[in-house]
Design an enzyme around this catalytic site. Structure first.
Site, short mmCIF file in Angstrom:
data_model
loop_
_atom_site.label_atom_id
_atom_site.label_comp_id
_atom_site.label_asym_id
_atom_site.label_seq_id
_atom_site.Cartn_x
_atom_site.Cartn_y
_atom_site.Cartn_z
N GLU A 51 -13.10 16.01 13.89
CA GLU A 51 -11.74 16.33 13.42
C GLU A 51 -11.22 15.31 12.41
OE1 GLU A 51 -9.96 18.05 17.66
OE2 GLU A 51 -9.64 15.96 17.14
N PRO A 52 -11.88 15.16 11.27
CA PRO A 52 -11.40 14.16 10.31
C PRO A 52 -10.17 14.63 9.55
CG PRO A 52 -13.28 15.32 9.41
CD PRO A 52 -13.05 15.90 10.78
N GLY A 53 -9.28 13.72 9.28
CA GLY A 53 -8.10 14.03 8.46
C GLY A 53 -8.05 13.06 7.30
N ARG A 101 4.80 5.59 5.26
CA ARG A 101 3.81 4.72 5.91
C ARG A 101 4.12 3.23 5.79
NH1 ARG A 101 -0.95 4.36 5.12
NH2 ARG A 101 -1.57 4.48 7.30
N TYR A 125 4.64 1.76 9.49
CA TYR A 125 3.51 0.99 10.04
C TYR A 125 3.28 -0.33 9.32
CZ TYR A 125 2.35 5.93 11.02
OH TYR A 125 2.39 7.25 11.35
N CYS A 162 19.20 4.58 1.27
CA CYS A 162 20.14 3.56 1.75
C CYS A 162 19.70 2.97 3.08
CB CYS A 162 21.53 4.16 1.84
SG CYS A 162 22.09 4.60 0.21
N GLU A 163 18.60 2.28 3.05
CA GLU A 163 18.06 1.57 4.22
C GLU A 163 17.29 0.38 3.69
OE1 GLU A 163 17.20 2.84 7.69
OE2 GLU A 163 17.88 4.91 7.48
N TYR A 218 -1.10 11.80 5.29
CA TYR A 218 0.14 11.37 5.94
C TYR A 218 1.15 10.89 4.90
CZ TYR A 218 -3.19 11.64 9.75
OH TYR A 218 -4.16 12.08 10.61
N1 LLP Z 1 -7.60 14.63 16.01
C1 LLP Z 1 -6.51 14.33 16.73
C2 LLP Z 1 -6.38 14.87 18.08
C3 LLP Z 1 -5.51 13.52 16.18
O1 LLP Z 1 -4.43 13.22 16.90
C4 LLP Z 1 -5.65 13.03 14.85
C5 LLP Z 1 -4.62 12.18 14.24
C6 LLP Z 1 -6.81 13.40 14.13
C7 LLP Z 1 -7.77 14.19 14.75
C8 LLP Z 1 -7.05 12.96 12.71
O2 LLP Z 1 -7.16 11.60 12.60
P1 LLP Z 1 -7.59 10.93 11.19
O3 LLP Z 1 -9.01 11.35 10.90
O4 LLP Z 1 -6.65 11.42 10.16
O5 LLP Z 1 -7.46 9.49 11.45
N2 LLP Z 1 0.55 9.07 10.57
C9 LLP Z 1 -0.45 8.08 10.83
C10 LLP Z 1 -1.71 8.67 11.44
C11 LLP Z 1 -1.47 9.49 12.69
C12 LLP Z 1 -2.73 10.13 13.22
C13 LLP Z 1 -2.45 11.07 14.32
N3 LLP Z 1 -3.57 11.79 14.84
C14 LLP Z 1 -0.71 7.29 9.55
O6 LLP Z 1 -0.08 7.56 8.54
O7 LLP Z 1 -1.51 6.37 9.55
#
Ligand code: LLP
Length: 418
Positions: free
Chosen positions: A273-275, A312, A316, A342-343, A371
């Site tokens: 599940e890459p994002g 981000r 973070y 305004c923050e 993200y």
């Molecule tokens: N699978 C599940 C169940 C997840 O919760 C996530 C991300 C992914 C896959 C994908 O993860 P990735 O490959 O993108 O790392 N907003 C944060 C990241 C939150 C990730 C949440 N879950 C940021 O900007 O760093």
């Protein structure tokens, strides 16, 4: 090869000068590179080609339907966490039988919507959710396919907000409880257990935590077989990090090399599940400098993108490279690059060494494809940015800039009670 590079003294997105896109669509604007997206998907496909697998792209990282549509054409599935993401994925043409649904708070409507669309499986995060899915599946006369999301209690060594596989986190079923829950699930009339899932966090820059987590999952998998629980899918989650600054994360091949020895000879099909590792470095956010402001203590570069466009850094403390669209080899200053919100927390970078640019010039915030837009908001009633996809020397608008009218589209001035 880098698809965002300087040519003839200015920044290009593939073969298009970024300036050309800005002239047409304005700023702030997200620009994505098709070539980068394709390269990242191929890297995953090739890395895992030895084992039967499905890449379920994590829609939350970037959910623009043009990008999802491209992934659908390439045969990808989707990892979703809401009814809205399911809607997008289906609209974009992703096959329901390649969609997996995670998240600790699936509502009844979302569960029903997913069941009616015959998604591949739910990644179930609690016993209560299991009961709920069983109940709704019965109501709609379906058998719900599920995996249990197991929390292996592993520290992925990332920012604490994006670590998800620790004992203290809200995600998944504690690994010591998993066998018991699998047995419960198996006994349920409208549930068919088909998988095991884990996801330990995001922006992971070392394969060690993956190996530890997967080893735990595989011993559970082996144990399940003894109880006649047949698992067809092993979902290893997403989480692979990218380079924002000087990180040296493993690439998909390194990840596959580390994990495939554990997965070989297992009957299950692998789900990944890459994002971020697909879209993160495929996008930039371009912003215009509005003002220079020098105080006794600081230099500020005030730009037209704020924390509502890219949260981000604020949320973070994340680092994003920031480069002039047209660098001019001037003296460098130390500046806070801040937005119009305004923050005091509204910044893209703090104490950053950068050329002394003037109002009207442009900056590119790098590695903003994941993200970035997906977490943007209308805070301070700011219309959200436009998005453009570049392929070679061509580009298309894939999201119009919001208008003031869009801001109030769903609002109502009531005729009564006031
Ligand atoms: N699978 C599940 C169940 C997840 O919760 C996530 C991300 C992914 C896959 C994908 O993860 P990735 O490959 O993108 O790392 N907003 C944060 C990241 C939150 C990730 C949440 N879950 C940021 O900007 O760093």
């Amino acid at each position: 090869m880098h698809f965002f590079a300087y040519k003839n003294g200015e920044l290009y997105a593939e073969d298009v000068p970024v300036m050309e896109i800005i002239k047409e669509f304005g700023t702030p604007i997200y620009i994505y590179s098709y070539g980068t997206l394709i390269r990242h998907i191929r890297a995953y496909e090739e890395a895992f080609c030895e084992v039967p697998h499905i890449i379920c792209y994590a829609v939350k990282a970037n959910s623009n339907i043009a990008i999802l549509n491209l992934f659908a054409q390439l045969g990808l599935g989707a990892d979703i966490v809401s009814g809205g993401e399911l809607f997008r994925a289906l609209k974009a043409g992703i096959k329901p039988y390649k969609i997996v649904f995670a998240g600790v708070g699936k509502s009844e409507d979302e569960i029903e919507y997913a069941l009616k669309n015959d998604i591949l499986m739910f990644n179930v995060e609690s016993e209560a959710e299991l009961n709920k899915i069983n109940e709704i599946a019965k109501k709609v006369r379906k058998k719900a396919h599920v995996a249990l999301r197991v929390n292996p209690d592993i520290d992925p060594k990332t920012h604490k907000y994006i670590a998800t596989g620790l004992k203290t986190s809200k995600f998944g079923i504690p690994i010591e409880k998993a066998l018991e829950y699998y047995k419960i699930a198996k006994s349920m009339e409208n549930i068919e257990v088909i998988g095991i899932h884990k996801h330990i966090g995001s922006q992971i820059t070392d394969t060690k935590a993956y190996v530890e987590a997967l080893s735990k999952i595989i011993s559970l998998y082996d144990k399940l077989a003894k109880f006649d629980l047949k698992i067809d899918y092993i979902n290893i989650g997403g989480g692979l990090g990218i380079t924002y600054r000087d990180e040296e994360p493993p690439d998909p091949k390194d990840l596959a090399n580390a994990l495939i020895p554990l997965l070989k000879n297992k009957k299950g099909k692998i789900i990944i599940e890459p994002g971020r590792s697909i879209v993160g470095n495929a996008g930039i956010l371009v912003t215009k400098i509005l003002y220079n402001k020098e105080t006794e203590n600081k230099n500020f570069l005030i730009v037209d993108a704020g924390m509502n466009d890219l949260i981000r850094p604020t949320l973070y403390g994340s680092y994003h490279e920031i480069q002039p669209v047209i660098p001019k080899d001037r003296d460098k200053i130390l500046a806070d690059i801040v937005g119009p919100i305004c923050e005091s927390g509204d910044f893209l970078a703090k104490e950053r060494e950068i050329e002394k640019l003037s109002p009207g010039e442009y900056l590119a915030v790098m590695s903003a494809g994941a993200y970035g837009f997906a977490m943007s908001s209308n805070y301070n009633s700011r219309p959200r940015a436009a998005e453009v996809l570049v392929k070679g020397d061509r580009y298309v608008l894939i999201r119009r800039r919001e208008t003031y009218k869009d801001l109030i589209r769903n609002e109502i001035i009531p005729e009564e009670i006031l």
